[in-house]
Write an enzyme that holds these catalytic residues in place. Structure first.
Site, PDB file in Angstrom:
ATOM      1  N   TYR A 134      31.141  40.064  38.589  1.00 14.80           N
ATOM      2  CA  TYR A 134      32.182  40.558  39.494  1.00 14.80           C
ATOM      3  C   TYR A 134      33.444  40.888  38.703  1.00 14.80           C
ATOM      4  CZ  TYR A 134      35.853  40.501  43.053  1.00 14.80           C
ATOM      5  OH  TYR A 134      36.938  40.811  43.832  1.00 14.80           O
ATOM      6  N   SER A 162      41.220  42.186  40.643  1.00  8.24           N
ATOM      7  CA  SER A 162      41.075  40.775  40.987  1.00  8.24           C
ATOM      8  C   SER A 162      41.632  39.885  39.890  1.00  8.24           C
ATOM      9  CB  SER A 162      39.585  40.451  41.198  1.00  8.24           C
ATOM     10  OG  SER A 162      39.373  39.053  41.258  1.00  8.24           O
TER      11      SER A 162
END
Length: 341
Positions: free
Chosen positions: A173, A148
């Site tokens: 995350y 990501s």
């Protein structure tokens, strides 16, 4: 003489990117097994509807861990399974003899990771470890996995490059995604498992998640609900249309570029758009004006994302072609049809 189709396991197949990738690869002479645990992070109806588009209708009493054949796509099967279930995952790898794995399953969401970090450890760390172990054990030719752009944190140098320091994540995350990259590097180095990580940059488009900006703003604007515009709208995202993302992944799978062992690429649009301009595009294609409530920056948010895509472009010829106006127009067309607005 027809060559045998390569078999690919796509985890997260009921998810946004996994659904589109499955659709694309089935038209590219691949055989696909889709896997998803269909968790309730967002409305599962959208996940089940994506699967229906792929010819998979799950019965209410279906508990999982058994392959279901698509009723419309002969080269697609689906299995509901949690990646933490190592016994059944090993069984699946043993029986299906995969050539490639595209690992897109993960607990998504930056803000939710602040509230429930334990969910991210279970799914994104343990789940990824199990995929690595199975890929090693069964000699997978190439493991492609989702990282990501969030790993860049508050990186102030733009555009973001794969050589930038990413040791300072600002959300759990992001920390799990950075961990995935390190874990993959270890398996490539020690076990010679070819791995390619992809740092996705703000993907949007038809069938997109309802926790993402495109849905949240479109739904609110259409229904005349006030929207919160963080940092006075002075935020920039490298919004990347889903078709461009899928084209990039397909090129990686088909290119044989994994022969080098370990690779890590940005996959984005290379053209940041301000939040205000993003909202303006939605206003244009819905024909409605947003009711804006300006708010300060949120914890875990970053000011700007901007992908340097030279490495992926040089490796496989990746070149995004969808501008924000075109992408939002297509998204609104799908949104109004699906949600019947």
């Amino acid at each position: 003489m027809q060559t045998q189709r390569k078999k690919i396991l796509i985890t997260g197949a009921a998810g946004f990117i996994g659904f589109h990738l499955t659709n694309k690869l089935l038209n590219e002479n691949f055989s696909i097994v889709g896997l998803d645990n269909i968790n309730e992070y967002y409305d599962t109806k959208l996940k089940y509807d994506r699967l229906k588009e792929l010819g998979i209708s799950l019965e209410e009493n279906y508990s999982g861990n058994d392959l279901i054949k698509s009723n419309s796509l002969p080269d697609f099967s689906f299995i509901k399974m949690d990646l933490s279930d190592m016994d059944n995952l090993l069984k699946l790898f043993s029986e299906e003899n995969f050539d490639y794995v595209v690992h897109l399953a993960a607990q998504a969401g930056v803000r939710y990771s602040i509230e429930a970090p334990e969910v991210y450890i279970q799914s994104n760390i343990i789940g990824f470890f199990n995929i690595l172990e199975c890929s090693k054990k069964f000699n997978i030719e190439h493991l492609i996995y989702a990282s990501s752009s969030s790993v860049y944190g508050n990186n102030e140098k733009t555009p973001f490059s794969e050589s930038d320091n990413v040791d300072f994540p600002v959300s759990m995350y992001a920390a799990t995604k950075k961990s995935n990259e390190l874990m993959a590097h270890t398996y490539s180095h020690i076990h010679k498992l070819p791995t390619t990580g992809l740092r996705f940059f703000t993907v949007y488009g038809p069938w997109g998640r309802p926790d993402m900006a495109a849905y949240l703003f479109t739904n609110a604007i259409i229904n005349e609900i006030p929207i919160k515009v963080f940092n006075e709208g002075n935020l920039y995202r490298d919004f990347t249309y889903i078709d461009d993302i899928i084209d990039g992944i397909t090129k990686i799978i088909s290119s044989g570029s994994h022969q080098s062992g370990y690779a890590l690429y940005n996959i984005g649009n290379n053209n940041p758009v301000s939040l205000i301009d993003f909202i303006s595009a939605i206003e244009k294609h819905t024909g409605k004006t947003a009711k804006k409530e300006f708010a300060p920056m949120q914890p875990g948010d970053v000011y700007k994302t901007y992908a340097d895509i030279d490495a992926l472009s040089n490796a496989v010829g990746y070149k995004p072609t969808t501008d924000i106006d075109t992408g939002i127009k297509k998204y609104i067309q799908w949104f109004t049809k699906y949600y019947k607005n």
